[in-house]
Design a protein around this motif. Structure first.
Motif, PDB file in Angstrom:
ATOM      1  N   LYS A 183      35.769  15.341 -24.456  1.00  0.00           N
ATOM      2  CA  LYS A 183      36.112  15.928 -25.750  1.00  0.00           C
ATOM      3  C   LYS A 183      37.034  15.021 -26.560  1.00  0.00           C
ATOM      4  O   LYS A 183      37.668  15.457 -27.516  1.00  0.00           O
ATOM      5  CB  LYS A 183      36.746  17.299 -25.536  1.00  0.00           C
ATOM      6  N   ILE A 184      37.105  13.756 -26.171  1.00  0.00           N
ATOM      7  CA  ILE A 184      37.875  12.791 -26.947  1.00  0.00           C
ATOM      8  C   ILE A 184      37.035  12.351 -28.146  1.00  0.00           C
ATOM      9  O   ILE A 184      35.878  11.961 -27.990  1.00  0.00           O
ATOM     10  CB  ILE A 184      38.255  11.570 -26.091  1.00  0.00           C
ATOM     11  N   PRO A 185      37.574  12.387 -29.353  1.00  0.00           N
ATOM     12  CA  PRO A 185      36.759  12.115 -30.547  1.00  0.00           C
ATOM     13  C   PRO A 185      36.135  10.727 -30.582  1.00  0.00           C
ATOM     14  O   PRO A 185      35.040  10.558 -31.106  1.00  0.00           O
ATOM     15  CB  PRO A 185      37.760  12.298 -31.696  1.00  0.00           C
ATOM     16  N   HIS A 186      36.814   9.697 -30.058  1.00  0.00           N
ATOM     17  CA  HIS A 186      36.326   8.329 -30.235  1.00  0.00           C
ATOM     18  C   HIS A 186      36.489   7.519 -28.957  1.00  0.00           C
ATOM     19  O   HIS A 186      37.190   6.511 -28.919  1.00  0.00           O
ATOM     20  CB  HIS A 186      37.058   7.646 -31.396  1.00  0.00           C
ATOM     21  N   ALA A 187      35.796   7.953 -27.895  1.00  0.00           N
ATOM     22  CA  ALA A 187      35.829   7.199 -26.648  1.00  0.00           C
ATOM     23  C   ALA A 187      34.586   7.502 -25.820  1.00  0.00           C
ATOM     24  O   ALA A 187      34.032   8.595 -25.885  1.00  0.00           O
ATOM     25  CB  ALA A 187      37.082   7.515 -25.846  1.00  0.00           C
ATOM     26  N   GLN A 188      34.164   6.513 -25.065  1.00  0.00           N
ATOM     27  CA  GLN A 188      33.089   6.686 -24.087  1.00  0.00           C
ATOM     28  C   GLN A 188      33.690   6.568 -22.695  1.00  0.00           C
ATOM     29  O   GLN A 188      34.478   5.663 -22.424  1.00  0.00           O
ATOM     30  CB  GLN A 188      31.995   5.633 -24.279  1.00  0.00           C
ATOM     31  N   ILE A 189      33.324   7.491 -21.802  1.00  0.00           N
ATOM     32  CA  ILE A 189      33.913   7.554 -20.469  1.00  0.00           C
ATOM     33  C   ILE A 189      32.823   7.323 -19.429  1.00  0.00           C
ATOM     34  O   ILE A 189      31.758   7.939 -19.479  1.00  0.00           O
ATOM     35  CB  ILE A 189      34.577   8.916 -20.226  1.00  0.00           C
ATOM     36  N   THR A 190      33.090   6.446 -18.482  1.00  0.00           N
ATOM     37  CA  THR A 190      32.178   6.171 -17.383  1.00  0.00           C
ATOM     38  C   THR A 190      32.864   6.543 -16.076  1.00  0.00           C
ATOM     39  O   THR A 190      33.963   6.056 -15.791  1.00  0.00           O
ATOM     40  CB  THR A 190      31.773   4.693 -17.348  1.00  0.00           C
ATOM     41  N   ILE A 191      32.234   7.416 -15.287  1.00  0.00           N
ATOM     42  CA  ILE A 191      32.795   7.851 -14.002  1.00  0.00           C
ATOM     43  C   ILE A 191      31.915   7.329 -12.885  1.00  0.00           C
ATOM     44  O   ILE A 191      30.709   7.585 -12.854  1.00  0.00           O
ATOM     45  CB  ILE A 191      32.908   9.386 -13.920  1.00  0.00           C
ATOM     46  N   GLU A 192      32.531   6.620 -11.948  1.00  0.00           N
ATOM     47  CA  GLU A 192      31.797   6.039 -10.815  1.00  0.00           C
ATOM     48  C   GLU A 192      31.926   6.893  -9.555  1.00  0.00           C
ATOM     49  O   GLU A 192      30.967   7.055  -8.796  1.00  0.00           O
ATOM     50  CB  GLU A 192      32.311   4.626 -10.535  1.00  0.00           C
ATOM     51  N   SER A 193      33.118   7.448  -9.297  1.00  0.00           N
ATOM     52  CA  SER A 193      33.309   8.264  -8.105  1.00  0.00           C
ATOM     53  C   SER A 193      34.584   9.077  -8.240  1.00  0.00           C
ATOM     54  O   SER A 193      35.428   8.820  -9.111  1.00  0.00           O
ATOM     55  CB  SER A 193      33.384   7.398  -6.840  1.00  0.00           C
ATOM     56  N   ILE A 194      34.716  10.072  -7.354  1.00  0.00           N
ATOM     57  CA  ILE A 194      35.914  10.913  -7.297  1.00  0.00           C
ATOM     58  C   ILE A 194      36.310  11.057  -5.835  1.00  0.00           C
ATOM     59  O   ILE A 194      35.449  11.262  -4.969  1.00  0.00           O
ATOM     60  CB  ILE A 194      35.667  12.296  -7.916  1.00  0.00           C
ATOM     61  N   SER A 195      37.601  10.947  -5.565  1.00  0.00           N
ATOM     62  CA  SER A 195      38.097  11.089  -4.202  1.00  0.00           C
ATOM     63  C   SER A 195      39.184  12.153  -4.130  1.00  0.00           C
ATOM     64  O   SER A 195      39.926  12.364  -5.094  1.00  0.00           O
ATOM     65  CB  SER A 195      38.661   9.763  -3.682  1.00  0.00           C
ATOM     66  N   ILE A 196      39.259  12.820  -2.984  1.00  0.00           N
ATOM     67  CA  ILE A 196      40.374  13.720  -2.674  1.00  0.00           C
ATOM     68  C   ILE A 196      41.176  13.064  -1.566  1.00  0.00           C
ATOM     69  O   ILE A 196      40.635  12.687  -0.524  1.00  0.00           O
ATOM     70  CB  ILE A 196      39.881  15.104  -2.235  1.00  0.00           C
ATOM     71  N   ASN A 197      42.479  12.936  -1.787  1.00  0.00           N
ATOM     72  CA  ASN A 197      43.336  12.153  -0.910  1.00  0.00           C
ATOM     73  C   ASN A 197      44.480  12.984  -0.343  1.00  0.00           C
ATOM     74  O   ASN A 197      44.964  13.921  -0.969  1.00  0.00           O
ATOM     75  CB  ASN A 197      43.925  10.977  -1.695  1.00  0.00           C
ATOM     76  N   ASN A 198      44.915  12.582   0.868  1.00  0.00           N
ATOM     77  CA  ASN A 198      46.052  13.212   1.540  1.00  0.00           C
ATOM     78  C   ASN A 198      45.855  14.701   1.796  1.00  0.00           C
ATOM     79  O   ASN A 198      46.770  15.504   1.621  1.00  0.00           O
ATOM     80  CB  ASN A 198      47.345  12.968   0.760  1.00  0.00           C
TER      81      ASN A 198
END
Length: 411
Positions: A183-198
């Motif tokens: 929902k950022i007006p002027h940005a492109q976001i690329t997600i490669e992975s997500i981790s849960i830690n500890n």
């Protein structure tokens, strides 16, 4: 007119769904043999991560059953006996077992056996040697290799006149999934992975003292949940060392690979949650299956570098965010700068404190909303708040609960 974005946030909405559906024991198959060994018909879920889950139409390929004679006053009458589904009848894969002439049998059943899982340190061990009977589980690091664990207990059973003893199954693990929106007006976001830690990397599960009687909860959340006495308990948690010291953590990637969330597209994207085909829930291979637990969030104020600390849970999102300077553009240009990257246009991890309170048999969906507001994103390597703050908030609600599928023990 050019606009430069230098502030965004991430807001995560946490949804919990119980894993089990309100499926009935409606496909009992009578024992076709003449000598009446103990066989089974089953209405339980499938262990395979790529298969459909949580209703009696989708059966596992194997179950493992133990039985104690007269509540365990002697050696186990059956110990992790392997049953396979053959011609719609669950029959033992080996020497047949029969009902004793007198006394009772207490059944303990699960869909797993003692073995290593995957190639990244996963392991499951079923112990029916001494009380408390149960399962020790070390989830593999990668979501693709993790497994669902179901269990059932029916104590002090005698040979039934009807020929059927019901075993009602429940889930022992928690499911963790992710969605995201830009929902950022002027940005492109690329997600490669997500981790849960500890969070806990291993633990011991004990079968409940009481029978796993069917509950009456349905998909719409109505009905009554199972009693505490009829649900198993986790203990003996083990926790990782710091990640920069080869500590364990759990990671998943989007279902379709690296996901790109374009500018002005505010649609919530499914990263790792199951997909639905008709009435079937499919594609669980990217959903984390972890040990139910409570874990306080990492505190950035007292532990600046997330990777170097050993207490407190946090998420890391491996991503890159590129500013789009031209107001009318829908994609970044060659001259548009990165707001967050590894310095070479590649992805880099952001750390977000995560308060964990997971229960067995429930699914938690974290929706990460990049919305240009808030604070709370941190550099996990060097500590401190990153250039673009991130805010993680969570709400929890209960939905789509269901009764447990059952197995019928046929004399």
């Amino acid at each position: 007119m050019k606009k430069t974005l230098n502030l965004f946030s991430v807001m995560a909405t946490l949804t919990t769904l119980t894993l089990l559906t309100g499926c009935g024991s409606d496909d009992t198959i009578n024992d076709p043999t003449a000598d009446n060994p103990i066989t089974f018909s089953i209405t339980a879920n499938n262990e395979s991560r790529s298969a459909d889950f949580y209703c009696n139409n989708y059966k596992p390929n194997d179950i493992y059953v133990s039985a104690l004679y007269n509540s365990g006053t002697a050696s186990p009458y059956m110990k992790n006996e392997h049953y396979k589904l053959i011609n719609n009848v669950w029959s033992i894969d080996g020497f047949k077992r029969y009902w004793p002439a007198t006394g009772t049998l207490s059944f303990y059943a699960t869909n797993v056996q003692s073995k290593d899982i995957g190639t990244d340190g996963g392991k499951v061990d079923v112990d029916m040697s001494t009380a408390p009977y149960g399962i020790t589980y070390t989830p593999p690091t990668a979501a693709d290799n993790q497994i669902d664990i179901i269990y059932s207990v029916a104590k002090n059973q005698t040979k039934p006149a009807s020929g059927i003893t019901a075993l009602n199954f429940r889930h022992a693990v928690s499911l963790i999934s992710f969605k995201a929106a830009n929902k950022i007006p002027h940005a492109q976001i690329t997600i490669e992975s997500i981790s849960i830690n500890n969070v806990a990397t291993a633990g011991s599960f004990a079968f409940p003292d009481a029978d796993t009687q069917p509950n009456t909860e349905k998909h719409d959340g109505t009905g009554t949940a199972p009693t505490v006495a009829s649900t198993g308990k986790w203990s003996n948690f083990q926790y990782p060392a710091a990640r920069n010291n080869s500590g364990r953590y759990f990671t998943t990637t989007p279902l379709s690979g690296t996901i790109v969330m374009k500018v002005k597209d505010e649609t919530v994207k499914n990263l790792t949650d199951f997909t639905t085909s008709g009435t079937k829930e499919t594609n669980y291979n990217k959903t984390l299956m972890l040990i139910p637990q409570t874990r306080a969030a990492w505190t950035p104020a007292t532990a600046k570098s997330a990777f170097a600390q050993t207490a407190g849970a946090y998420l890391t999102i491996k991503c890159k965010i590129q500013n789009i300077a031209l107001e009318t553009a829908t994609e970044p240009s060659a001259t548009d700068i990165y707001i967050w990257d590894d310095g070479k246009g590649g992805t880099k991890e952001l750390a977000i404190p995560l308060d964990v309170n997971w229960e067995a048999g429930k699914k938690y969906i974290y929706t990460i909303t990049f919305n240009g507001k808030g604070s709370g994103g941190y550099d996990p390597d060097n500590g401190g708040e990153v250039l673009i703050p991130i805010n993680l908030t969570a709400t929890i609600h209960t939905a789509d609960d269901g009764g447990s599928p059952s197995i019928d023990v046929v004399k």
